[in-house]
Design a protein around this motif. Sequence first.
Motif, PDB file in Angstrom:
ATOM      1  N   ARG A   1      10.879   8.648  -2.139  1.00  0.00           N
ATOM      2  CA  ARG A   1       9.737   7.722  -2.156  1.00  0.00           C
ATOM      3  C   ARG A   1       9.029   7.735  -0.805  1.00  0.00           C
ATOM      4  O   ARG A   1       9.540   8.261   0.170  1.00  0.00           O
ATOM      5  CB  ARG A   1      10.185   6.299  -2.474  1.00  0.00           C
ATOM      6  CG  ARG A   1      11.066   5.700  -1.395  1.00  0.00           C
ATOM      7  CD  ARG A   1      11.486   4.268  -1.763  1.00  0.00           C
ATOM      8  NE  ARG A   1      12.480   3.776  -0.854  1.00  0.00           N
ATOM      9  CZ  ARG A   1      12.238   3.231   0.332  1.00  0.00           C
ATOM     10  NH1 ARG A   1      10.999   3.111   0.749  1.00  0.00           N
ATOM     11  NH2 ARG A   1      13.214   2.795   1.093  1.00  0.00           N
ATOM     12  N   ASN A   2       7.865   7.142  -0.796  1.00  0.00           N
ATOM     13  CA  ASN A   2       7.104   6.936   0.431  1.00  0.00           C
ATOM     14  C   ASN A   2       6.666   5.483   0.466  1.00  0.00           C
ATOM     15  O   ASN A   2       6.330   4.905  -0.559  1.00  0.00           O
ATOM     16  CB  ASN A   2       5.850   7.817   0.467  1.00  0.00           C
ATOM     17  CG  ASN A   2       6.196   9.281   0.607  1.00  0.00           C
ATOM     18  OD1 ASN A   2       6.722   9.694   1.627  1.00  0.00           O
ATOM     19  ND2 ASN A   2       5.916  10.053  -0.428  1.00  0.00           N
ATOM     20  N   THR A   3       6.664   4.897   1.652  1.00  0.00           N
ATOM     21  CA  THR A   3       6.182   3.540   1.829  1.00  0.00           C
ATOM     22  C   THR A   3       4.956   3.600   2.734  1.00  0.00           C
ATOM     23  O   THR A   3       4.981   4.259   3.767  1.00  0.00           O
ATOM     24  CB  THR A   3       7.261   2.655   2.489  1.00  0.00           C
ATOM     25  OG1 THR A   3       8.414   2.624   1.641  1.00  0.00           O
ATOM     26  CG2 THR A   3       6.752   1.242   2.715  1.00  0.00           C
TER      27      THR A   3
ATOM     28  N   CYS B   1       2.550   1.111   4.834  1.00  0.00           N
ATOM     29  CA  CYS B   1       2.299  -0.234   5.351  1.00  0.00           C
ATOM     30  C   CYS B   1       0.832  -0.297   5.755  1.00  0.00           C
ATOM     31  O   CYS B   1       0.384   0.501   6.586  1.00  0.00           O
ATOM     32  CB  CYS B   1       3.178  -0.529   6.560  1.00  0.00           C
ATOM     33  SG  CYS B   1       4.927  -0.538   6.179  1.00  0.00           S
TER      34      CYS B   1
ATOM     35  N   CYS C   1       0.442   6.169  -4.074  1.00  0.00           N
ATOM     36  CA  CYS C   1       1.040   4.852  -3.839  1.00  0.00           C
ATOM     37  C   CYS C   1       0.672   3.933  -4.995  1.00  0.00           C
ATOM     38  O   CYS C   1      -0.451   3.951  -5.456  1.00  0.00           O
ATOM     39  CB  CYS C   1       0.493   4.263  -2.550  1.00  0.00           C
ATOM     40  SG  CYS C   1       0.613   5.395  -1.173  1.00  0.00           S
TER      41      CYS C   1
END
Length: 171
Positions: free
Chosen positions: A107-109, A111, A156
Amino acid sequence: MTTKQNIKRYSRKELEELMQSIGEPRFRAAQLHRWLYSDRASDFHEMTTISKSLRETLDRKYFLPQCSMSSTQCVEDSSADSTTRKFLVQLHDQEAVETVLIPAEGRNTVCVSTQVGCPLHCSFCATGYMGFTRNLNAAEIAEQVFSAERMMGVYCSKFSGQPVRSRRMKQ
């Protein structure tokens, strides 16, 4: 001569009101919204499910930047994990915010910033020392995610963070 307005600054409800004010049915707002945020059109003339006359009207009165920010650049951060990427995002009013991409296994987050500056003045955070300037509009927040997607080739789909904190603070 009237200055063109950024169409992405309008909420979906405001788009409905706009469509009705120019004699278009309300469903045109849903079509326009889909082109802006799902299909991510960069030009009104790409919006082929909307009549040519409406596209021309929109093009005369509004601008449609591909990105609501004037520039995005990668900023090296020696204090962070080497895979974490920070992006300095310059907004149209020349204010800057930070967007951070944190890759992890599977996964990628991302912010995103929701404000320019911060009113909290936490002792461990430099942003608070800048002071609070303004809240970002929805288009500026969404465009941070779109920019990260374009730059890193990721998609996302979930948001969390500052808006939750802000809601709790008001209680």
